[in-house]
Enzyme design. Structure first.
Site, PDB file in Angstrom:
ATOM      1  N   HIS A   9      -3.304  -8.267  -6.876  1.00 39.91           N
ATOM      2  CA  HIS A   9      -3.637  -7.043  -6.406  1.00 39.91           C
ATOM      3  C   HIS A   9      -2.946  -6.788  -5.164  1.00 39.91           C
ATOM      4  O   HIS A   9      -3.575  -7.130  -3.988  1.00 39.91           O
ATOM      5  CB  HIS A   9      -5.367  -7.333  -6.246  1.00 39.91           C
ATOM      6  N   HIS A  51      -0.791   2.138  -1.187  1.00 40.80           N
ATOM      7  CA  HIS A  51      -2.020   2.373  -1.972  1.00 40.80           C
ATOM      8  C   HIS A  51      -2.566   3.741  -1.561  1.00 40.80           C
ATOM      9  O   HIS A  51      -2.698   4.609  -2.388  1.00 40.80           O
ATOM     10  CB  HIS A  51      -3.137   1.477  -1.826  1.00 40.80           C
ATOM     11  N   LYS A 113       0.115   6.232  -8.737  1.00 39.60           N
ATOM     12  CA  LYS A 113      -0.791   6.909  -7.587  1.00 39.60           C
ATOM     13  C   LYS A 113      -0.665   8.410  -7.673  1.00 39.60           C
ATOM     14  O   LYS A 113      -0.343   8.867  -6.369  1.00 39.60           O
ATOM     15  CB  LYS A 113      -0.956   6.281  -6.275  1.00 39.60           C
ATOM     16  N   ASP A 231      -7.487 -10.369  -5.351  1.00 38.81           N
ATOM     17  CA  ASP A 231      -6.823 -10.500  -4.156  1.00 38.81           C
ATOM     18  C   ASP A 231      -6.365 -11.775  -3.552  1.00 38.81           C
ATOM     19  O   ASP A 231      -5.605 -12.154  -2.691  1.00 38.81           O
ATOM     20  CB  ASP A 231      -7.715  -9.886  -2.966  1.00 38.81           C
TER      21      ASP A 231
END
Length: 243
Positions: A9, A51, A113, A231
């Site tokens: 991730h 992100h 995104k 993660d």
């Protein structure tokens, strides 16, 4: 248990600054077979991996990615916020990650995104970049913006897509089919074994996020999910090795 794709991730973001080349490279070293990342577009149209819509959290610069030129974005320190030892880490381009993934035969899950900032033309630009590397069979495109996924399927139906969602979709495999997606990128809270089984009957797979607890990884593997986004790819790698 079946083998699942071990998606790191934003790279190995538990131990390295997210969405940086060191996080991607270390993820592969730690056993990841896939990389999950986020793509946005600079003011002058470059595809960069970050992100947040704002640069502030990971670089300290209080500006939108969309309003900043690529030359400035790519020079920012994207590692010090995580630890001083990573002060040389930078925000990478999509091209940098694709080069790494092509060399290491790693799957890339590209999240568009564009739910808050629209980024007109993002879908086509991402797809053309993937196609330029001849990696259509090595990439899956996901987004919380499902209109965007429909556009991706229109432009390049050969590149698989996954619908991102948090909870509460009724018969999500039917919805996925209506969008043209082949995968459900569901929150770990929205996955039950019977749903995974029924989705599989409709040729729809589950890639689940963000799972860091080994016991939960095992539960999801037993449920039959195709991929786990974590993660800590080393934890899933250890399970897959039987440790």
């Amino acid at each position: 248990m079946t083998t699942v794709v071990n998606y790191a991730h934003r790279g190995a973001s538990g131990n390295y600054p997210e969405n940086t080349m060191i996080a991607f490279e270390q993820a592969i070293t730690l056993g990841a077979t896939g990389i999950e990342t986020d793509v946005q577009m600079t003011k002058d149209g470059r595809l960069v991996l970050i992100h947040d819509e704002k640069l502030r959290r990971t670089t300290g610069v209080n500006a939108l990615v969309a309003e900043t030129l690529a030359d400035e974005v790519l020079q920012l320190d994207a590692g010090s916020w995580f630890s001083p030892e990573f002060k040389d880490a930078r925000i990478p381009t999509l091209e940098q990650l694709l080069e790494l993934a092509k060399r290491t035969h790693t799957i890339v899950n590209i999240e568009l995104k564009n739910g808050i900032v629209e980024y007109p033309g993002l879908e086509r630009k991402v797809i053309e970049t993937v196609q330029s590397y001849r990696m259509s069979d090595q990439v899956i495109i996901s987004s919380f913006n499902h209109y965007s996924l429909i556009e991706c399927n229109r432009i390049a139906p050969e590149i698989p897509t996954g619908i991102l969602y948090m909870e509460g979709l009724y018969r999500p495999w039917k919805y996925a089919k209506s969008v043209g997606a082949s995968a459900l990128h569901a929150s770990r809270y929205a996955v039950l074994p019977e749903w995974v089984a029924e989705a599989a009957q409709h040729d729809v797979i589950y890639n689940v996020f963000t799972v860091n607890d080994p016991a939960e990884m095992k539960r999801l593997m037993q449920a039959g999910v195709a991929g786990i986004i974590t993660d800590y790819p080393e934890r899933l790698a250890a399970i897959l090795r039987g440790q």
